[in-house]
Design an enzyme around this catalytic site. Structure first.
Site, PDB file in Angstrom:
ATOM      1  N   TRP A   1       0.870  -1.177   0.000  1.00 24.39           N
ATOM      2  CA  TRP A   1       0.000   0.000   0.000  1.00 24.39           C
ATOM      3  C   TRP A   1       0.911   1.233   0.000  1.00 24.39           C
ATOM      4  CZ3 TRP A   1      -1.935   2.811   4.776  1.00 24.39           C
ATOM      5  CH2 TRP A   1      -2.949   3.711   4.455  1.00 24.39           C
TER       6      TRP A   1
ATOM      7  N   ASP B   1      -0.433  -5.016   9.408  1.00 24.85           N
ATOM      8  CA  ASP B   1      -1.433  -4.055   8.931  1.00 24.85           C
ATOM      9  C   ASP B   1      -2.718  -4.848   8.671  1.00 24.85           C
ATOM     10  OD1 ASP B   1      -3.046  -2.259   7.653  1.00 24.85           O
ATOM     11  OD2 ASP B   1      -1.537  -1.545   6.255  1.00 24.85           O
TER      12      ASP B   1
ATOM     13  N   ALA C   1      -6.326  -4.248   7.733  1.00 22.85           N
ATOM     14  CA  ALA C   1      -7.358  -3.321   7.263  1.00 22.85           C
ATOM     15  C   ALA C   1      -8.541  -4.030   6.605  1.00 22.85           C
ATOM     16  CB  ALA C   1      -6.742  -2.324   6.273  1.00 22.85           C
TER      17      ALA C   1
ATOM     18  N   LYS D   1     -13.151  -0.698   6.329  1.00 26.89           N
ATOM     19  CA  LYS D   1     -13.757  -1.557   5.308  1.00 26.89           C
ATOM     20  C   LYS D   1     -14.731  -2.561   5.920  1.00 26.89           C
ATOM     21  CE  LYS D   1     -10.086   0.214   3.419  1.00 26.89           C
ATOM     22  NZ  LYS D   1      -9.756   1.012   2.299  1.00 26.89           N
TER      23      LYS D   1
END
Ligand code: LMR
Length: 395
Positions: free
Chosen positions: A127, A208, A210, A243
């Protein structure tokens, strides 16, 4: 003094939101920023989120300050969701953070305090904001290869070979699930091998997280990184609810630290609270309260999980339809990997020039590295998309 400022490079993902909105063409397709959309093209407010928000509005009695570290009910709900039941929660501390970016930023600051000399390893590709934030903070970056364009799978041998250069105390950033931008994910064996490597070499994973629940399921997506976290003395998780709760603009996240001892966790908690005070004092309460209410109520939790399952299955179904359409239109197996990948993204493997042709000639928007947000497709778009790709790559 402001004349001294230089124009800032546009964020390649966020810039697509405005570019797409400004395009007057009918039938344009937005595969840019990673937001979930339903079949009507809407990014819905999830049912449980709406119910919790409504209930909280009625129940709320004050807007006074909360704790610097964050709302107690939120953090109590978030820790077990992130680490599962195999880690003693006395070793776990967490800070409420404004979204995933806020959580990562906070954890990088914590690492900077605790390990000033550490290097920060990110996957290549990753990302883009990982590298951007680390650069902004002046932290040293190293990269490990991750993705094999030829097979559409993780290039695990190359990844491990690169990680042999990791120094003790370095921070290795791993995507917990649903790798962004490739959609290619580590399997349980690979997570186990990475864990053994981290234990031997003394590097600290920063996960991470997400897209939990948007790959194969909440438990399935968590299995790999949780097994790592449960076997290592120290690790961190940057969690986002953008999300999987659809709370994008409301900003709910958490910077989670698993420390070797409860005493170390207490020190980390104090540092996280101090970092928050220096950055913004208190993270936004509204969205965290929604998450706390949903996770604190069995019926709302069940409804959230059911809707998340529908979202995940929609994306998986789109993946299969897309791979089939591309196979048919290109008369090749080149894009079969799309059906194997998980999460919201895959990279098509097109050149920047081909991505630009798709935008200019067909009104199809994706990131310049050919990352597509699969959740952005309407089922009716798929045939047209596949035909446009076939036409664009034709020699
Ligand atoms: C994305 O990768 O598209 C999302 O995570 C949104 C963002 O902030 O970049």
């Amino acid at each position: 003094m402001f004349e001294a400022l230089k124009p800032q490079p546009a964020d390649k993902i966020i810039a697509l939101i405005a570019a797409y909105a400004a395009d007057p063409r009918e039938g344009k397709i937005d595969l840019g920023v990673g937001v979930y959309r339903d079949d009507s093209g809407t990014t819905p407010i999830m049912r449980a989120v709406r119910a919790a928000e409504t209930a909280n509005l009625q129940a709320e009695t004050t807007k006074t300050y909360n704790r610097l570290i964050g709302d107690a009910a939120y953090l109590a709900a978030v820790k077990p969701l992130a680490v599962g039941d195999t880690v003693d929660l006395a070793r776990v501390t967490a800070s409420q953070a404004p979204g995933g970016t806020g959580a990562l930023h906070c954890l990088f600051e914590l690492c900077k305090l605790a390990r000033p000399g550490a290097r920060y390893w990110i996957s290549d590709p990753s990302w883009p904001n990982h590298e951007a934030i680390l650069r902004h903070m002046g932290l040293p970056i190293a990269k490990y290869p991750y993705y094999d364009e030829a097979t559409g799978a993780v290039d695990f041998d190359a990844m491990m070979a690169a990680l042999d250069d990791v120094q003790e105390g370095d921070i290795v950033i791993l995507h917990g699930c649903c790798h962004n931008p490739t959609g290619a994910n580590l399997d349980l064996t690979q997570w186990a091998a990475l864990t053994t490597h981290a234990a031997l070499r003394g590097w600290v994973p920063l996960i991470d997280l997400a897209y939990l629940g948007l790959g194969d399921g909440l438990e399935e997506d968590a299995a790999g990184y949780r097994s790592m976290v449960s076997r290592l003395p120290e690790s961190m998780i940057g969690l986002s609810f953008s999300k999987n709760f659809g709370l994008y603009r409301d900003r709910a996240g958490a910077a989670i630290v698993v420390a070797e001892t409860p005493e170390d966790a207490g020190m980390a908690e104090g540092a996280l609270a101090a970092i928050n005070r220096l950055n913004y004092s208190f993270a936004p309460h509204h969205s965290a309260a929604i998450v706390a209410t949903v996770l604190g109520d069995a019926d709302l939790t069940a409804d959230w999980q059911a809707e998340l399952k529908d979202m995940r299955e929609r994306v998986t179904g789109l993946r299969v339809a897309l791979a089939e359409a591309l196979k048919r239109e290109t008369n090749s197996d080149r894009f079969n990997f799309i059906a194997e990948h998980r999460g919201m993204f895959s990279r098509l493997g097109l050149t920047p020039a081909e991505v630009e042709t798709l935008r200019a000639e067909h009104g199809i928007y994706m990131v310049g590295d050919s990352r597509m947000n699969i959740a952005g497709f309407h089922p009716d778009d798929i045939d047209r998309f596949a035909k446009a790709v076939a036409k664009t790559i034709r020699p």
